[in-house]
Each structure stands twice: as structure tokens, then as C-alpha cells.
Design a protein around this motif. Structure first.
Motif, PDB file in Angstrom:
ATOM      1  N   UNK A   1      -1.460   8.774 -13.570  1.00 41.22           N
ATOM      2  CA  UNK A   1      -0.168   8.275 -14.061  1.00 41.22           C
ATOM      3  C   UNK A   1       0.954   9.273 -13.750  1.00 41.22           C
ATOM      4  N   UNK A   2       0.694  10.553 -13.985  1.00 41.15           N
ATOM      5  CA  UNK A   2       1.694  11.581 -13.668  1.00 41.15           C
ATOM      6  C   UNK A   2       1.964  11.610 -12.160  1.00 41.15           C
ATOM      7  N   UNK A   3       0.913  11.530 -11.345  1.00 39.62           N
ATOM      8  CA  UNK A   3       1.078  11.495  -9.892  1.00 39.62           C
ATOM      9  C   UNK A   3       1.867  10.283  -9.436  1.00 39.62           C
ATOM     10  N   UNK A   4       1.626   9.155 -10.090  1.00 42.05           N
ATOM     11  CA  UNK A   4       2.366   7.939  -9.760  1.00 42.05           C
ATOM     12  C   UNK A   4       3.851   8.105 -10.076  1.00 42.05           C
ATOM     13  N   UNK A   5       4.146   8.681 -11.228  1.00 42.68           N
ATOM     14  CA  UNK A   5       5.545   8.899 -11.600  1.00 42.68           C
ATOM     15  C   UNK A   5       6.257   9.840 -10.644  1.00 42.68           C
ATOM     16  N   UNK A   6       5.603  10.938 -10.310  1.00 41.02           N
ATOM     17  CA  UNK A   6       6.195  11.909  -9.369  1.00 41.02           C
ATOM     18  C   UNK A   6       6.355  11.264  -7.997  1.00 41.02           C
ATOM     19  N   UNK A   7       5.342  10.534  -7.550  1.00 42.98           N
ATOM     20  CA  UNK A   7       5.410   9.879  -6.245  1.00 42.98           C
ATOM     21  C   UNK A   7       6.519   8.847  -6.165  1.00 42.98           C
ATOM     22  N   UNK A   8       6.685   8.071  -7.224  1.00 45.40           N
ATOM     23  CA  UNK A   8       7.764   7.076  -7.233  1.00 45.40           C
ATOM     24  C   UNK A   8       9.136   7.746  -7.226  1.00 45.40           C
ATOM     25  N   UNK A   9       9.263   8.843  -7.954  1.00 46.65           N
ATOM     26  CA  UNK A   9      10.534   9.573  -7.950  1.00 46.65           C
ATOM     27  C   UNK A   9      10.847  10.100  -6.546  1.00 46.65           C
ATOM     28  N   UNK A  10       9.840  10.652  -5.870  1.00 43.06           N
ATOM     29  CA  UNK A  10      10.043  11.144  -4.505  1.00 43.06           C
ATOM     30  C   UNK A  10      10.350  10.001  -3.544  1.00 43.06           C
ATOM     31  N   UNK A  11       9.663   8.882  -3.722  1.00 39.83           N
ATOM     32  CA  UNK A  11       9.883   7.713  -2.870  1.00 39.83           C
ATOM     33  C   UNK A  11      11.309   7.193  -3.015  1.00 39.83           C
ATOM     34  N   UNK A  12      11.800   7.115  -4.236  1.00 38.95           N
ATOM     35  CA  UNK A  12      13.172   6.657  -4.477  1.00 38.95           C
ATOM     36  C   UNK A  12      14.170   7.655  -3.903  1.00 38.95           C
ATOM     37  N   UNK A  13      13.880   8.947  -4.027  1.00 36.17           N
ATOM     38  CA  UNK A  13      14.775   9.964  -3.463  1.00 36.17           C
ATOM     39  C   UNK A  13      14.870   9.836  -1.947  1.00 36.17           C
ATOM     40  N   UNK A  14      13.743   9.625  -1.285  1.00 37.28           N
ATOM     41  CA  UNK A  14      13.748   9.452   0.174  1.00 37.28           C
ATOM     42  C   UNK A  14      14.520   8.194   0.550  1.00 37.28           C
ATOM     43  N   UNK A  15      14.346   7.131  -0.221  1.00 41.36           N
ATOM     44  CA  UNK A  15      15.046   5.877   0.048  1.00 41.36           C
ATOM     45  C   UNK A  15      16.559   6.061  -0.095  1.00 41.36           C
ATOM     46  N   UNK A  16      16.982   6.774  -1.152  1.00 39.13           N
ATOM     47  CA  UNK A  16      18.413   7.001  -1.353  1.00 39.13           C
ATOM     48  C   UNK A  16      19.005   7.873  -0.250  1.00 39.13           C
ATOM     49  N   UNK A  17      18.286   8.902   0.155  1.00 40.54           N
ATOM     50  CA  UNK A  17      18.758   9.765   1.244  1.00 40.54           C
ATOM     51  C   UNK A  17      18.879   8.959   2.527  1.00 40.54           C
TER      52      UNK A  17
END
Length: 61
Positions: free
Chosen positions: A38-54
Motif C-alpha cells: 500500500x505504501x509502495x502504491x501511494x509513493x508510485x502513484x505520487x511519482x506517476x502523477x509528478x511525471x505526468x504533470x512535468x
């Protein structure tokens, strides 16, 4: 001569997969594999959204 922005989008799926794998292994080491997932999923989604925004800012959309 002006430089046109790249039309090739960035991919963040690797970051999501890597964070899930790392989260599970850290969770196993601590005796809580599900919590690590669950923690890995949360961190991964945050990174995924950051890459998408960039990528959106880079493309000027």
C-alpha cells in the motif's frame, strides 16, 4: 531556427512498478507485506502523477 518541443511523452509506469516491488520487499522485511504494498502504491502513484504533470508542462498543454 526555433526548437520545437518533443512530442514523445515521458513514461512513469516504471516508477510505479519499481515502487511497488520495493514496497513489498520492505514490507516483508518488517513483517507487513500488505502494508508495504500500500505504501509502495501511494509513493508510485505520487511519482506517476509528478511525471505526468512535468510532461504536460514540458509539452505546453
Amino acid at each position: 531556427m526555433t526548437k520545437t518541443p518533443s512530442k514523445t511523452p515521458l513514461a512513469g509506469g516504471f516508477l510505479l512498478a519499481l515502487s511497488l516491488i520495493i514496497g513489498v520487499f520492505v514490507g516483508i522485511a518488517r513483517g507487513e507485506a500488505s502494508f508495504g504494498f500500500i505504501i509502495g502504491l501511494g509513493v508510485g502513484l505520487a511519482l506517476l502523477i509528478a511525471v505526468w504533470l512535468v510532461d504536460r508542462m514540458r509539452a505546453g498543454r
